[in-house]
Design an enzyme around this catalytic site. Sequence first.
Site, PDB file in Angstrom:
ATOM      1  N   GLU A  44      19.452 -20.075   5.649  1.00  0.00           N
ATOM      2  CA  GLU A  44      18.917 -19.864   4.549  1.00  0.00           C
ATOM      3  C   GLU A  44      18.751 -18.305   4.311  1.00  0.00           C
ATOM      4  O   GLU A  44      18.671 -17.498   5.106  1.00  0.00           O
ATOM      5  CB  GLU A  44      17.450 -20.677   4.472  1.00  0.00           C
ATOM      6  CG  GLU A  44      17.338 -21.995   4.841  1.00  0.00           C
ATOM      7  CD  GLU A  44      16.141 -22.492   4.982  1.00  0.00           C
ATOM      8  OE1 GLU A  44      15.192 -22.077   4.872  1.00  0.00           O
ATOM      9  OE2 GLU A  44      16.160 -23.867   5.195  1.00  0.00           O
ATOM     10  N   HIS A  95      13.748 -24.527   0.143  1.00  0.00           N
ATOM     11  CA  HIS A  95      12.785 -24.816   1.240  1.00  0.00           C
ATOM     12  C   HIS A  95      11.268 -24.514   0.915  1.00  0.00           C
ATOM     13  O   HIS A  95      10.594 -23.732   1.208  1.00  0.00           O
ATOM     14  CB  HIS A  95      13.023 -23.829   2.583  1.00  0.00           C
ATOM     15  CG  HIS A  95      12.448 -24.333   3.627  1.00  0.00           C
ATOM     16  ND1 HIS A  95      13.122 -23.552   4.887  1.00  0.00           N
ATOM     17  CD2 HIS A  95      11.390 -24.592   4.182  1.00  0.00           C
ATOM     18  CE1 HIS A  95      12.254 -24.292   5.982  1.00  0.00           C
ATOM     19  NE2 HIS A  95      11.162 -24.903   5.371  1.00  0.00           N
TER      20      HIS A  95
HETATM   21  N1  LIG Z   1      10.488 -28.587   4.197  1.00  0.00           N
HETATM   22  C1  LIG Z   1       9.482 -27.694   4.597  1.00  0.00           C
HETATM   23  O1  LIG Z   1       8.940 -27.093   3.977  1.00  0.00           O
HETATM   24  C2  LIG Z   1       8.671 -28.273   5.769  1.00  0.00           C
HETATM   25  C3  LIG Z   1       9.622 -28.625   6.993  1.00  0.00           C
HETATM   26  N2  LIG Z   1       8.830 -29.183   7.919  1.00  0.00           N
HETATM   27  C4  LIG Z   1       9.793 -29.755   9.144  1.00  0.00           C
HETATM   28  O2  LIG Z   1       9.247 -31.113   9.361  1.00  0.00           O
HETATM   29  C5  LIG Z   1       9.340 -31.424  10.639  1.00  0.00           C
HETATM   30  C6  LIG Z   1       8.323 -32.519  11.022  1.00  0.00           C
HETATM   31  O3  LIG Z   1       7.113 -32.068  10.574  1.00  0.00           O
HETATM   32  P1  LIG Z   1       5.739 -32.990  11.287  1.00  0.00           P
HETATM   33  O4  LIG Z   1       5.683 -34.333  10.892  1.00  0.00           O
HETATM   34  O5  LIG Z   1       4.522 -32.192  11.040  1.00  0.00           O
HETATM   35  O6  LIG Z   1       6.223 -32.998  12.746  1.00  0.00           O
HETATM   36  P2  LIG Z   1       5.323 -34.005  14.107  1.00  0.00           P
HETATM   37  O7  LIG Z   1       5.722 -33.269  15.290  1.00  0.00           O
HETATM   38  O8  LIG Z   1       4.155 -34.420  13.575  1.00  0.00           O
HETATM   39  O9  LIG Z   1       6.508 -35.333  13.873  1.00  0.00           O
HETATM   40  C7  LIG Z   1       7.641 -35.211  14.411  1.00  0.00           C
HETATM   41  C8  LIG Z   1       8.097 -36.808  14.812  1.00  0.00           C
HETATM   42  O10 LIG Z   1       9.464 -36.762  14.917  1.00  0.00           O
HETATM   43  C9  LIG Z   1       9.610 -37.450  16.405  1.00  0.00           C
HETATM   44  N3  LIG Z   1      10.885 -37.249  16.712  1.00  0.00           N
HETATM   45  C10 LIG Z   1      11.048 -36.125  17.724  1.00  0.00           C
HETATM   46  N4  LIG Z   1      12.376 -35.835  17.909  1.00  0.00           N
HETATM   47  C11 LIG Z   1      12.939 -37.297  17.446  1.00  0.00           C
HETATM   48  C12 LIG Z   1      14.254 -37.732  17.490  1.00  0.00           C
HETATM   49  N5  LIG Z   1      15.309 -37.439  18.285  1.00  0.00           N
HETATM   50  N6  LIG Z   1      14.381 -38.929  16.790  1.00  0.00           N
HETATM   51  C13 LIG Z   1      13.236 -39.715  16.114  1.00  0.00           C
HETATM   52  N7  LIG Z   1      12.268 -39.239  16.070  1.00  0.00           N
HETATM   53  C14 LIG Z   1      11.889 -37.833  16.659  1.00  0.00           C
HETATM   54  C15 LIG Z   1       8.321 -37.035  17.210  1.00  0.00           C
HETATM   55  O11 LIG Z   1       8.043 -37.957  18.066  1.00  0.00           O
HETATM   56  C16 LIG Z   1       7.282 -37.046  16.025  1.00  0.00           C
HETATM   57  O12 LIG Z   1       6.774 -38.272  15.873  1.00  0.00           O
HETATM   58  C17 LIG Z   1       8.683 -30.191  11.220  1.00  0.00           C
HETATM   59  O13 LIG Z   1       9.415 -29.672  12.704  1.00  0.00           O
HETATM   60  C18 LIG Z   1       9.425 -29.134  10.407  1.00  0.00           C
HETATM   61  O14 LIG Z   1      10.716 -28.694  11.030  1.00  0.00           O
HETATM   62  C19 LIG Z   1       7.427 -29.224   8.230  1.00  0.00           C
HETATM   63  C20 LIG Z   1       6.720 -28.603   7.221  1.00  0.00           C
HETATM   64  C21 LIG Z   1       7.276 -27.943   5.927  1.00  0.00           C
HETATM   65  O1  LIG Z   2       6.250 -25.437   8.070  1.00  0.00           O
HETATM   66  C1  LIG Z   2       7.410 -25.516   8.396  1.00  0.00           C
HETATM   67  O2  LIG Z   2       7.808 -25.893   9.258  1.00  0.00           O
HETATM   68  C2  LIG Z   2       8.206 -25.150   7.190  1.00  0.00           C
HETATM   69  O3  LIG Z   2       9.514 -25.631   7.182  1.00  0.00           O
HETATM   70  C3  LIG Z   2       7.809 -24.802   6.216  1.00  0.00           C
HETATM   71  O4  LIG Z   2       8.306 -23.368   6.235  1.00  0.00           O
HETATM   72  P1  LIG Z   2       7.796 -22.150   5.498  1.00  0.00           P
HETATM   73  O5  LIG Z   2       6.442 -21.695   5.815  1.00  0.00           O
HETATM   74  O6  LIG Z   2       8.011 -22.579   3.891  1.00  0.00           O
HETATM   75  O7  LIG Z   2       8.843 -20.929   5.776  1.00  0.00           O
END
Ligand SMILES: NC(=O)C1=CN([C@@H]2O[C@H](COP(=O)(O)OP(=O)(O)OC[C@H]3O[C@@H](n4cnc5c(N)ncnc54)[C@H](O)[C@@H]3O)[C@@H](O)[C@H]2O)C=CC1
Ligand SMILES: O=C(O)C(=O)COP(=O)(O)O
Length: 468
Positions: free
Chosen positions: A316, A346
């Site tokens: 990115e 993002h």
């Molecule tokens: N686009 C954005 O701005 C954002 C992106 N994210 C991404 O979203 C991801 C998920 O966030 P949350 O739901 O808060 O995380 P979380 O940790 O609450 O949930 C992740 C889930 O994925 C499962 N998991 C892990 N490895 C796996 C696999 N190989 N196969 C199937 N399931 C698996 C875990 O058991 C867990 O239930 C973060 O790690 C981050 O990378 C998070 C926030 C913002």
């Molecule tokens: O919370 C996360 O993991 C996100 O992916 C959001 O990322 P950012 O704070 O927008 O760079």
Amino acid sequence: MTNPKPISQPSLARPAVSTSLSVSPTATFHSPPASSSFMASLAQRAAAKQLKPFNTEDIKILLLENVNQTGRDILSGQGYQVEFHKASLPEDQLIEKIRDVHVIGIRSKTKLTAKVLQEAKNLLVIGCFCIGTNQVDLEYAAKQGIAVFNSPFANSRSVAELVIAEIIALARQLGDRSNELHRGTWNKVSAKCWEVRGKTLGIVGYGHIGSQLSVLADAMGMNVIYYDVVSLMAIGTARQVPTLEALLGEADFVTLHVPETPETKNMLGAKQFEQMKNGSYLINASRGTVVDIPALIKAMRAGKVAGAALDVYPNEPAGNGDYFTTDLNPWAEELRGLNNIILTPHIGGSTEEAQRAIGIEVADALVRYINQGVTLGSVNLPEINMRQLTLDEPNHARIIYIHRNVPGVLRRVNEILGDHNVDKQISDSKGDIAYLMADVSDVRPEDIKEIRDSLDGLSSRILTRVLY
Ligand SMILES: NC(=O)C1=CN([C@@H]2O[C@H](COP(=O)(O)OP(=O)(O)OC[C@H]3O[C@@H](n4cnc5c(N)ncnc54)[C@H](O)[C@@H]3O)[C@@H](O)[C@H]2O)C=CC1
Ligand SMILES: O=C(O)C(=O)COP(=O)(O)O
């Protein structure tokens, strides 16, 4: 009033391996006033809330990636020196800057690798003002005694809402219709445009984001299925399926909410696109590495995948205004040329609500760690919490000893602390690293120096800090 006694401790800097963050030259012991009228006692209590363990203005903080004003205010309010940047920094500049600071605050873009962290000789703590911590080498940081904190769920609702918007936008080809009309073309079509009611949403990763999305999709009349590596309670009418393949064969919309790990790299590749239903949709707001993008391009060109929404990419740009080039991602032009694909920079967690809440949550965790050594919520160190000392307790010291988790350490530490009055002591370990916190009373400045020097002399030591 008793004169505060200066404690002679040269600096906050970490020597080559690790350091004693201790009291700075001008820092003082906090002693209570001699006359204690009711008003004085109230003032004392108020002041106690702001008990500062050392000269907070000596603490240098580098904030990158436009960390929210809420977080900046909390950190500046403590008197720390805060340097703020809107974007992330190229690696060479990051290395230059990180050498000098005690704290760094980042978001998802800045990579704190072992190569970068080994230059961070003064660094005590990293704040990830986001959910993901994949951008930090957590294990290396722990081995250097550097704590890492994040905000585990404050932006999860924002991501779930974005995904709901994208499900409908893809089903109705909203991006394409809007682009056409922006170019002046009226194109009223219903072919291959669908309601989402009665369709199946497949959620991969049923954690904070996946489970909230489940509730929202359920309320829109969608059937929800999910796949996760652990067995999790279904919310509403959702149903867990045993394999990714089972999910892909049943879902009309597939949405990814797993962390970036070696197991999730290219989790959706050519084979998985084959397993998806004809004309289904893919949404990825997790991490760019989870989808094999050339395979997605192929699947979309073949009509297998009818639409996609991507919020995250393997590489990115550093900041706003930077171009999304083929230098960064070789398939960038091809992706832009596809129909019914929503590309966002993002922004999943980028709402006012989420960013304000994250700013407060992570900055508070940093302050607690810097001032009190509390590791509650740390993602790489054992979680240790002890109540804050107050001005009612003069001549107390809080000793923090981060050490390798090897036999015999506690005995040696207690030989050192044993000559003093240890009010409370907690110790815990996480893998190879252990964290010990002890509150010691009736200590004189010379005692503090002796304790710190003795702890520093132990072979298990990673970092010694003496607070208050
Ligand atoms: N686009 C954005 O701005 C954002 C992106 N994210 C991404 O979203 C991801 C998920 O966030 P949350 O739901 O808060 O995380 P979380 O940790 O609450 O949930 C992740 C889930 O994925 C499962 N998991 C892990 N490895 C796996 C696999 N190989 N196969 C199937 N399931 C698996 C875990 O058991 C867990 O239930 C973060 O790690 C981050 O990378 C998070 C926030 C913002
Ligand atoms: O919370 C996360 O993991 C996100 O992916 C959001 O990322 P950012 O704070 O927008 O760079």
